[in-house]
Design an enzyme around this catalytic site. Structure first.
Site, mmCIF file in Angstrom:
data_model
loop_
_atom_site.group_PDB
_atom_site.id
_atom_site.type_symbol
_atom_site.label_atom_id
_atom_site.label_comp_id
_atom_site.label_asym_id
_atom_site.label_seq_id
_atom_site.Cartn_x
_atom_site.Cartn_y
_atom_site.Cartn_z
ATOM 1 N N HIS A 1 -15.562 12.490 21.693
ATOM 2 C CA HIS A 1 -15.253 13.467 22.744
ATOM 3 C C HIS A 1 -14.471 14.622 22.100
ATOM 4 O O HIS A 1 -13.738 14.406 21.125
ATOM 5 C CB HIS A 1 -14.370 12.745 23.773
ATOM 6 C CG HIS A 1 -14.097 13.489 25.030
ATOM 7 N ND1 HIS A 1 -13.152 14.484 25.106
ATOM 8 C CD2 HIS A 1 -14.613 13.362 26.268
ATOM 9 C CE1 HIS A 1 -13.101 14.942 26.356
ATOM 10 N NE2 HIS A 1 -13.984 14.282 27.082
ATOM 11 N N ASP B 1 -9.325 5.498 20.587
ATOM 12 C CA ASP B 1 -9.446 6.232 21.845
ATOM 13 C C ASP B 1 -10.070 5.264 22.852
ATOM 14 O O ASP B 1 -11.274 5.022 22.829
ATOM 15 C CB ASP B 1 -10.321 7.471 21.628
ATOM 16 C CG ASP B 1 -10.628 8.201 22.938
ATOM 17 O OD1 ASP B 1 -10.284 7.668 24.015
ATOM 18 O OD2 ASP B 1 -11.222 9.285 22.876
ATOM 19 N N LYS C 1 -8.938 7.156 34.588
ATOM 20 C CA LYS C 1 -10.192 6.429 34.336
ATOM 21 C C LYS C 1 -9.995 4.933 34.570
ATOM 22 O O LYS C 1 -10.886 4.132 34.339
ATOM 23 C CB LYS C 1 -10.670 6.693 32.911
ATOM 24 C CG LYS C 1 -11.053 8.169 32.681
ATOM 25 C CD LYS C 1 -11.611 8.379 31.298
ATOM 26 C CE LYS C 1 -11.570 9.821 30.863
ATOM 27 N NZ LYS C 1 -12.652 10.645 31.394
ATOM 28 N N CYS D 1 -18.623 16.963 27.092
ATOM 29 C CA CYS D 1 -17.574 17.258 26.113
ATOM 30 C C CYS D 1 -17.873 16.611 24.763
ATOM 31 O O CYS D 1 -16.946 16.170 24.065
ATOM 32 C CB CYS D 1 -16.184 16.834 26.611
ATOM 33 S SG CYS D 1 -15.707 17.679 28.099
ATOM 34 N N GLN E 1 -12.529 5.213 27.559
ATOM 35 C CA GLN E 1 -13.684 4.658 28.276
ATOM 36 C C GLN E 1 -13.738 3.138 28.220
ATOM 37 O O GLN E 1 -14.646 2.541 28.787
ATOM 38 C CB GLN E 1 -14.993 5.233 27.716
ATOM 39 C CG GLN E 1 -15.144 6.719 27.906
ATOM 40 C CD GLN E 1 -15.262 7.109 29.366
ATOM 41 O OE1 GLN E 1 -15.603 6.293 30.237
ATOM 42 N NE2 GLN E 1 -14.975 8.353 29.672
HETATM 43 N N1 PLP Z 1 -11.859 10.472 25.070
HETATM 44 C C1 PLP Z 1 -12.918 10.004 25.725
HETATM 45 C C2 PLP Z 1 -13.821 9.008 25.064
HETATM 46 C C3 PLP Z 1 -13.164 10.429 27.034
HETATM 47 O O1 PLP Z 1 -14.222 9.965 27.699
HETATM 48 C C4 PLP Z 1 -12.286 11.353 27.629
HETATM 49 C C5 PLP Z 1 -12.553 11.876 28.985
HETATM 50 O O2 PLP Z 1 -13.659 11.919 29.434
HETATM 51 C C6 PLP Z 1 -11.198 11.804 26.907
HETATM 52 C C7 PLP Z 1 -11.011 11.338 25.635
HETATM 53 C C8 PLP Z 1 -10.222 12.758 27.500
HETATM 54 O O3 PLP Z 1 -9.563 12.161 28.562
HETATM 55 P P1 PLP Z 1 -8.597 13.008 29.531
HETATM 56 O O4 PLP Z 1 -9.392 14.183 29.982
HETATM 57 O O5 PLP Z 1 -8.257 12.060 30.613
HETATM 58 O O6 PLP Z 1 -7.421 13.411 28.709
#
Ligand code: PLP
Length: 569
Positions: A113, A192, A218, A356, A195
């Site tokens: 992401h 990370d 999430k 993203c 998800q």
């Molecule tokens: N990393 C992953 C794998 C994600 O799916 C997301 C959000 O979709 C993020 C990071 C960023 O999360 P946030 O927007 O809640 O900071």
């Protein structure tokens, strides 16, 4: 438990398949936040009065709830942040100021992401270190041999998503951590878990990661709150991220010393209600059981994968052997955005676009996808409804939308072949009134968007030509090309031609042409497009404007009009 799910959208029962973007909130979370604001609200860590004591207690209890949830050794290792993005920025920035230097490498994957790419690029730029992405195969799986090859003494950080948000691939994170320890002993490993966190059991001790980050929203919790877990020794070795109240021990103009963990990384008043809501969310999912949630979602994913493959012309993007409840797909000849609009009309919420993950989309050779992402409140009946609508779209979509293919070079004939739309009315205002009258005949979203798509059908098909001679407008869900000029023979009249590869956007372009093409540049500049779209009930295309090209189209037309008005063209 989820009041929001009981509603209808466009007259249809809501089916919420956008859980990877954000999950819905159970009553327990909403109530916990309400209770906090109604009974305990005060600033934390700062006062002897009862409310402050209660708020502090609730906040610190929440930290303990997080600790148990991820099996951290010590609650002080659990830092509250604004979310995954904030957590990764903290780690990358602090490592950048303490550990990264010229020649060092940060190893990511092609699945990441943007939140797990850009903070590292910023740190790399500041330190002369290098960001490297380990490759995936066409199914969307990280190639472990390739990953191992990229680990070395130069590797100072490895940051990998446990689950890919765009494809659902579950990465073998424990194995990757073991390999990192063996082949890159100088590296910290960042997981990370954005998800993963709501879809399986997390045990940071078992994983032996240095950092693990996730977002509350999430995990059925509030937005604007998240967690950064870090091993105490690693966190202690980092400099503070932000300065401010609560993160200090003593302050003087000569020398400031910093508080111990976790306060060192929690400058300023945090999102106290959010933290309390997050703890309620954790209690909630644990009352169901993450192992049961994982099993239910796995079953749902298998069912959905089998059913969705019944849709003619479907292409599932991301077919990893190990997947979480995410199905990304495309239908031949239909823009992802158009699928999203049609599904919304049927009450089905999905995400369309690049999710993203632009580097991943480029690697897979697609602009974007449609993504259905599941939570434990989704059902097989909801999947059936999705499949029925997709079958309908596949059958009824007219394939003519995308027009001629793009050519590499613009020829003079091509430019001559482009028709610049003439004036449709006396002024933008008169054009707007006529359009508003037409659209007022439709009282539901489906009718209005069909009206827009029909307008787009009449737009001259110049996608290929425009693509060859102009730059793509920035915008995420469809490709938009536009060229403009001062009308030949005039000095102050704007003319433009534009096209896109999504039906709905072609329709929006047709509306913009009716409003603006052939009009005086000053009138174009003075016209309030946003207010007009609100007036005709299509403001969703304005509020999501960055996502479908319309926002940049509006900005581009205003720029052209300004250039003409100031005689720059
Ligand atoms: N990393 C992953 C794998 C994600 O799916 C997301 C959000 O979709 C993020 C990071 C960023 O999360 P946030 O927007 O809640 O900071």
């Amino acid at each position: 438990d989820f009041p929001i799910l009981a509603q209808t959208v466009h007259g249809k029962p809501l089916i919420y398949f956008d859980n990877a973007a954000s999950t819905q909130k159970p009553r327990a979370v909403i109530e916990a936040q309400r209770h906090y604001y109604e009974h305990d609200n005060a600033n934390i860590h700062r006062a002897v009065h009862t409310l402050s004591q209660r708020a502090t207690h609730g906040y610190e209890q929440a930290r303990e709830t997080v600790r148990k949830f991820i099996n951290a050794r010590d609650a002080a290792e659990c830092i509250f942040t604004r979310g995954t993005t904030d957590s990764i920025n903290l780690i990358a920035s602090c490592l950048g100021r303490s550990r990264l230097s010229t020649g060092d490498e940060v190893l990511l994957s092609e699945l990441e992401h943007h939140s797990n790419i850009v903070p590292w690029q910023l740190a790399a730029q500041a330190t002369g270190s290098k960001v490297i992405a380990t490759p995936i195969n066409n199914a969307g799986e990280i190639l472990i041999d390739e990953f191992t090859k990229r680990l070395s003494l130069k590797t100072k950080a490895v940051s990998i998503s446990w689950v890919s948000n765009a494809l659902g691939s579950i990465n073998p994170i424990a194995e990757m951590i073991r390999l990192t320890r063996r082949h890159a002993p100088n590296a910290v490993f960042v997981v990370d878990a954005a998800q993963w966190i709501a879809h399986g059991v997390t045990d940071v001790l078992l994983l032996d990661c240095d950092f693990l980050v996730f977002s509350g929203h999430k995990l059925y919790g509030p937005t604007g709150v998240g967690v950064l877990y870090g091993k105490r020794a690693v966190l202690d070795a980092l400099p503070p991220y932000q300065g401010g109240g609560d993160m200090i021990e003593t302050v003087s103009f000569e020398k400031t010393t910093y508080a111990a963990l976790p306060n060192k990384f929690e400058a300023g008043t945090p999102n106290i209600a959010g933290v309390i809501g997050l703890a309620a969310a954790i209690d909630y999912v644990q009352s169901i059981g993450l192992a049961d949630i994982a099993a239910y979602e796995h079953d749902l994913l298998q069912y959905a994968t089998a059913r969705i493959n019944e849709v003619p012309t479907i292409r599932v993007i991301g077919t990893a052997a190990s997947k979480a409840g995410v199905i990304s797909f495309l239908l031949d000849g239909v823009a992802a955005l158009d699928i999203g609009v049609k599904l919304d009309e049927a009450g089905i919420a999905v995400r369309t676009g690049h999710h993203c993950c632009m580097p991943l989309m480029k690697r897979l050779g697609v602009e974007g996808t449609v993504r259905a992402s599941f939570a434990f409140y989704n059902t097989k009946q909801e999947v059936d409804a999705l499949v029925e609508i997709l079958k309908w779209i596949a059958k009824n979509h007219k394939p003519a939308a995308a027009a001629p293919p793009a050519c590499a070079m613009a020829s003079p004939q091509m430019i001559n072949a482009i028709s610049f739309a003439p004036r449709s009315a006396e002024s933008p205002k008169a054009a707007a009134d006529a359009l508003a009258e037409d659209i007022a005949l439709f009282d539901d979203a489906a009718g209005r968007s069909q009206f827009v798509i029909d307008l787009g059908d009449r737009l001259p098909k110049s996608f290929g030509q425009l693509k060859a001679i102009s730059q793509r407008l920035p915008g995420c869900m469809s490709e938009v090309y536009v060229i403009g000029r001062a009308k030949p023979g005039s000095t102050n009249v704007l003319e433009f031609a534009a096209d896109a590869n999504a039906d709905i956007v072609r329709g929006l372009i047709a509306i913009m042409q009716r409003l603006f093409s052939g009009q005086r540049a000053d009138d174009v500049r003075a016209f309030d497009v946003e207010a007009f779209f609100r007036r005709i009930g299509l403001d969703q295309f304005i509020t999501t404007q960055r996502r479908n090209g319309l926002g940049s189209l509006v900005a581009k037309l205003r720029q052209l009009a300004t250039d003409i008005a100031t005689k720059e063209v």
